[in-house]
Design an enzyme around this catalytic site. Structure first.
Site, short mmCIF file in Angstrom:
data_model
loop_
_atom_site.label_atom_id
_atom_site.label_comp_id
_atom_site.label_asym_id
_atom_site.label_seq_id
_atom_site.Cartn_x
_atom_site.Cartn_y
_atom_site.Cartn_z
N CYS A 16 0.86 -1.17 0.00
CA CYS A 16 0.00 0.00 0.00
C CYS A 16 0.89 1.22 0.00
CB CYS A 16 -0.91 0.01 1.22
SG CYS A 16 -1.95 1.49 1.33
N CYS A 17 0.76 2.06 -1.00
CA CYS A 17 1.59 3.27 -1.10
C CYS A 17 3.07 2.94 -1.07
CB CYS A 17 1.24 4.25 0.02
SG CYS A 17 -0.50 4.69 0.07
N GLY A 18 3.42 1.81 -1.66
CA GLY A 18 4.82 1.43 -1.72
C GLY A 18 5.36 0.78 -0.47
N LYS A 19 4.51 0.59 0.55
CA LYS A 19 4.99 -0.01 1.80
C LYS A 19 4.54 -1.46 1.89
CE LYS A 19 4.69 4.43 4.19
NZ LYS A 19 4.08 5.18 5.31
#
Length: 267
Positions: A107-110
């Site tokens: 999510c969002c690169g995490k």
């Protein structure tokens, strides 16, 4: 199920070099078995009060309900420690493996590699705009501790409270830290209380499980007198939750999203 949250018991205390028999308050511990749609679903060990809220909050945190009107019928047998719940929409009960199996997503690169499957389904990223001053953080924790009569008498329970930006809404107590939070969740569902703008104050350590409970409830700020774990901080950053710990005296630490803690309120 005995409705008393604590009971008097004779004990022997050693103090100031002397052994003496005294009467002390001992916290009560009871099993609660939840039957969901006619099948045994889970057994919790809990304090014997606010059982309806605990049942509703537990089912909500596990992703089975979101609102009270999804419950067709609920019956609590306190004498035997059973809760019977029927839902209007009967979904298949996930297996234990589903609840305990690790989930890797993004999510969002995490990378959310620490979630279990049911946590990934139910934990919410906070959109809360609520802010607190340092004085409010300290005041909320003081209110939680001063109102915790059972803890003062027994030392054997966890306490959790829900606050608006201005006042205490509800406080709940249980031998299980997760149960105390589920009771808050169940209260909010029963009373149709919106939670996005609310704050949780909690007596125990902010573990990853406690942080995920706060995320499932939907708040944006969690306050504690104790420390968080490193995983809880990672999850708090990921889920846009402000985690404040070590609230003791006139000091505390902000571990994630400090933008919600402001020096003073603007009119």
């Amino acid at each position: 199920m005995d409705s008393q949250i604590s009971q008097s018991s004779k004990i022997v205390r050693f103090q100031d070099g002397v052994l003496q028999e005294i009467v002390d308050e001992i916290v009560s511990e009871h099993p609660l078995t939840i039957h969901l749609n006619g099948e045994e679903f889970a057994t919790l060990v809990c304090s014997p009060e606010n059982i309806m809220e605990l049942t509703i909050g537990f089912l909500a945190s596990e992703g089975f309900i979101r609102r009270s009107d999804e419950i067709k019928n609920i019956q609590i047998d306190e004498s035997k420690g059973f809760a019977y719940v029927d839902l209007y929409i009967k979904s298949e009960t996930p297996s234990h493996e589903f609840h305990s199996k690790r989930f890797i997503g993004s999510c969002c690169g995490k990378s959310r590699q620490f979630y279990f499957h049911n946590d990934a389904r139910t934990a919410k990223t906070s959109t809360s705009k609520t802010t607190l001053t340092p004085q409010q953080c300290i005041s909320f924790m003081e209110q939680l501790q001063k109102s915790s009569v059972t803890f003062q008498e027994t030392g054997g329970v966890h306490n959790a409270a829900l606050f608006s930006a201005d006042e205490l809404i509800v406080r709940r107590t249980d031998i299980g830290r997760h149960n105390a939070l589920d009771k808050l969740f169940g209260y909010c569902i029963e009373k149709h209380i919106p939670v996005r703008d609310k704050v949780i104050a909690f007596s125990g350590r902010i573990s990853s499980e406690v942080l995920l409970k706060a995320a499932k409830i939907g708040v944006g700020i969690i306050l504690s007198k104790s420390a968080p774990t490193n995983l809880a901080i990672k999850l708090a950053n990921d889920l846009n939750i402000t985690a404040v710990g070590f609230i003791r005296g006139n000091s505390f630490n902000v571990y994630s999203h400090p933008e919600r803690i402001i020096s003073k309120k603007t009119s």
